[in-house]
Design a protein around this motif. Sequence first.
Motif: not given
Lengths: 685, 685
Positions: A52, A54, A63-64, A153, A306-307, A310-311, A314
Amino acid sequence: MSSFIPAQSDDVSIATIRALAADVVTKANSGHPGAPLGMAPVAWVLFSRFMNLNPKNSKWFNRDRFVLSNGHACALQYVLLHLLGYKLSMDDLKAFRQLDSLTPGHPEAGHTDGVEVTTGPLGQGFGNGVGLAVAQAHLAAVFNRPGFDLINNYTYVFTGDGCLMEGVASEAASLAGHLQLGNLIVIYDDNHISIDGDTNLAFTENVAGRFQSYGWQVLRVKNGDTDLPAIFEAIAEAKLEKNKPTLIQLTTTIGFGSKQQGTHGVHGSPLKADDIRALKAKFGLPDQSFYVSPAVYGACAEIGQRGAATEVQWNALLSQYAQKYPELHSELVRRIAGDLPQNWEKALPTYTSKDAAQASRKLSEITLTALAPVLPELLGGSADLTSSNLTKVKGSVDFQPPSTGLGDYSGTYIRYGVREHGMGAIANGIHAYGGIIPYVSTFLNFVSYAAGAVRLSALSGHQVIWVATHDTIGLGEDGPTHQPIETAIHFRATPNLAFWRPADGNETSAAYMVALKSKKTPSILSLSRQNLPNLEGSSIEKASRGGYVVHEVEREDLTIVSAGSEVSIALEAAAKLASGGIRTRIVSLPCWFVFDQQSEDYRLRVLRSGAPILSLEALSTAGWAKYSHEQYGLSSWGASGPYQKVYEKFGITGSNIAVIGKKVVEFYKQQGGPVVSPLVKAFTV
Amino acid sequence: MSSFIPAQSDDVSIATIRALAADVVTKANSGHPGAPLGMAPVAWVLFSRFMNLNPKNSKWFNRDRFVLSNGHACALQYVLLHLLGYKLSMDDLKAFRQLDSLTPGHPEAGHTDGVEVTTGPLGQGFGNGVGLAVAQAHLAAVFNRPGFDLINNYTYVFTGDGCLMEGVASEAASLAGHLQLGNLIVIYDDNHISIDGDTNLAFTENVAGRFQSYGWQVLRVKNGDTDLPAIFEAIAEAKLEKNKPTLIQLTTTIGFGSKQQGTHGVHGSPLKADDIRALKAKFGLPDQSFYVSPAVYGACAEIGQRGAATEVQWNALLSQYAQKYPELHSELVRRIAGDLPQNWEKALPTYTSKDAAQASRKLSEITLTALAPVLPELLGGSADLTSSNLTKVKGSVDFQPPSTGLGDYSGTYIRYGVREHGMGAIANGIHAYGGIIPYVSTFLNFVSYAAGAVRLSALSGHQVIWVATHDTIGLGEDGPTHQPIETAIHFRATPNLAFWRPADGNETSAAYMVALKSKKTPSILSLSRQNLPNLEGSSIEKASRGGYVVHEVEREDLTIVSAGSEVSIALEAAAKLASGGIRTRIVSLPCWFVFDQQSEDYRLRVLRSGAPILSLEALSTAGWAKYSHEQYGLSSWGASGPYQKVYEKFGITGSNIAVIGKKVVEFYKQQGGPVVSPLVKAFTV
């Protein structure tokens, strides 16, 4: 558990990563192609299927985290960052290892967008990864609420054989197992090659068995070169294990695709032109340097989208959280921003000379106790010297896996065990995560065990505070094995590191104040075991300038400049000298780094021309000539005994320093001529 | 396998050791009674049944080596040494932790008879133990002959939880397993207590599993408090395993016999008077301080007599060996004495300025290659950087277990793996054994990983030579993560450590010459990656004084003092300055430690008064003010790039230094007055 769904872009993307990494190293004619070639598949599977992130907002908090502990493989990381759309252009890749480029020889956090931590010195990234995982677990426990899994994460670490041989990684791994960090996934590039050759030469241990003994889950992928489904499944399985960190032992061929694959020849030397050509042909790529097909850029753009989505989700969750938990939300936002709460400094203790003498380690405890309620971002710990370092605030809870019954992840005190180097690397990782100011502690002498982590702290700008007690021969009976001599100048000479030796209570508060305000500088607080009187002339404000006149005298015959526990001895000497008619000023210089940042005018007022300056410290005199004409200190190792006797043995007493001071005054009178401050210089660098 | 035969004196001896250790700590009112109380039984079984030693000749070469890695437990060691008849009186025991006593707070080799290595800083003794075992294996392979098992001792190490948490011990343990050191037996005091409390707080790994993964044999003794037969059998079994080191996991009760037994309260604080009284009563001893019954002294005397008889036998064997192998014998005797062969220095390479420029790491390789045939006592190695450090002499054999097919124990090159700290501690142990001069290598930057071992090397006087290559920003592309800045001053400030930065071939030879002659001083040879010209003014003789005038000029306007790779840059600057009419002398200062030992007269001739002195080094300037008026160097981290560009970025070029030099000259002219050498001082410490 989901299973691997192949994509058309997989093979070409992996081939492109390999070819680009080879191009990057060959163009620079310097670097390490072997690990990038070997780890391209796992990197692709990890970034395309799991991470994950961005790329357009590399600082998105949840984020990961990705750590390349084998930092010499950074061509791989730079290529990934470029392809994914971080602020790293193809030109940046072409400037690999060139002066002032964004692609230095090893990854540097704060320098290159998307690089989480600085790696290269082996084992450090592993420790950082443990720290990143600790930080996630802690902030999740503090801020997550039912339905609001805001901080969840994973931390992924790539590591090679080199890192796993290093003690710093062993220490961090043992602690990570104890702490049951299920959010930590380490991928071990088991390629059987290190610089000297086959690992059979020196590294034949059973790595899997060792990590299982540490309490880790160990998974294996036998063919890391091409078996993408197996890689995928291992990572997916690792994510399912919530109570253990996972080591994925991934067998790869170093330099896969090169004519030299599987040998150490491909570890640290560029591929030759014909080798690269053959490699590209083998992988079906055009014979072109720095080539990326639109398909690969397209696949990477999808990962970024995709990232980003996801943000967005979030952020929506965060907004709902703001509604439901407004106070927690504003606290989380504050901590993510790294802002200190308003007026926090008011909690700092102040002292007058009427207050009882206390050891500065005790003064540190008083300060921490006063700060803990106002600065919940403080996450402390000790390398098994809690009762000596005095770093655990009364009533604080241990950071422990809840199942131990000894604390929980919201706890603010980490039991690091006797693992100084691991502790330092972990603290760097904790700080890199954000939202936390880590402090760690041991004896000053054993900060040296962690020198590798401390220097990276300073290089990367991690605000880590070392509470380093028992700081000179003043520790007494433990003797020379524990008495620092060379330690202060080692850390004073380290760029961007604030080494403090506070002389009393106000100076201790000042050291904490400046350390806590310095967002991008680590600090070492060098503290005494023995009691120190509170000085008449000290204040937080004065000491926060790094150096100041603690005892002023007009038309002085002598200035003594000192630090820490020796300042009060200098004051004793001044009193004795005064009774003999020698007018003596005393300057306290608790922090060279901070003093050097003051205006020249200020510095020259503190260490002024006109009379000789004598330095006094119960450590090596090395470095003091920068601030003084004459230096008194230790030129040998210390000694075991009650501390007063040890001080006497080495002449660090008010009466002996008075004798020395007198010699200095007479010597300079004999010399004749004006006495110019050592700060007056022909040039500045 | 023999079995345990109880003796009448066992119980009373163990009780006496416990009581004495408690007395020793309580009288000092400082120290650690917990581990001595817990480990008294294993100590007694080991020393009474197994150890080959001669208290009247503590240096007998084939003695078993004993290392107390948990050095804080030294009351135990001192009590044993006293009882066994080493040069340690009851009065010495009573002076525990007092100034200038023979019983300092942690054991110091070279200070107290019978102490093999200095311990206390955790993990070091473990590493030393591995080194002692390496040395035994090596010398046995070199000197033993059929029927002449002259060198066959064991090394026994006591260790606690603290040591086993340290990365340095992990590194050493992994290597010991790889090396199959069957002569190494480590007894792990598994008492579940460290300073912070129960090991459940931070140390929950499966230690036995970890060591098995390293390739060790692990044995367990469940009741180390009283089960003497089980202790005996474990040690006997350990001795039978010839191809693996053994860890004996011995469960004990910390502070056994004290009211506080089993708690961390008894770890590092003296027992109270009533507790000691109760303890003595419990063990059937009189209520008397420092009491030893004649029976106990008698039993100990028997141990000593047994050892003395063993030495007599050994000496007889050595005499027969002298008959049969006269050359080997005289070589062994020479090496035990630590004498270098006659005229060995003649093998040192010399150079003229016509010789091609070479990197000093390459010059080091040339020197090692020249010395290897004449100095077989050199036992080298690298932390997995052999091809970069250039430390493996061509044709040399690896020190490896024969079963690996990669070498044998007579080999002179150790593959340390990426284990710098372990390497340092192992090298200290190798030197402590005798008969060997170990050299080890890594990048200078990573000597810092081993700082804990290096300082003990210097404190204990171990002649360990560090070949530390890639020593400044001159390493170029690897960048700031690998470029030392603070490193030189760290080691220059360490007492009894010779830090060398040779500028060319002759200086490299000089560094080796002095390092090899310095039997009680470790040396770090800081060497360049990049080529350096051979200087016109250098010679081995001059450089061996630590500092000398490499370019003389009369009535100079300026002296530039420099070291290592910057000396030739200073010479360039001098040429440029000369063409501008500024007469510039150049001083090369390769080793401060050695220069400081020269006569005042010599030093003042080298760094003379009359003109300003400017220092130049591509490292932190910290410390240079001792030898110069003005300092040029780095005040920040380095940078990644081709090395010439990096030097340019930081202004370390002949032309920029000429500009700086001119500024210095003008500045001092403006100041007026005589310019006094910085070596002219008011006092000496």
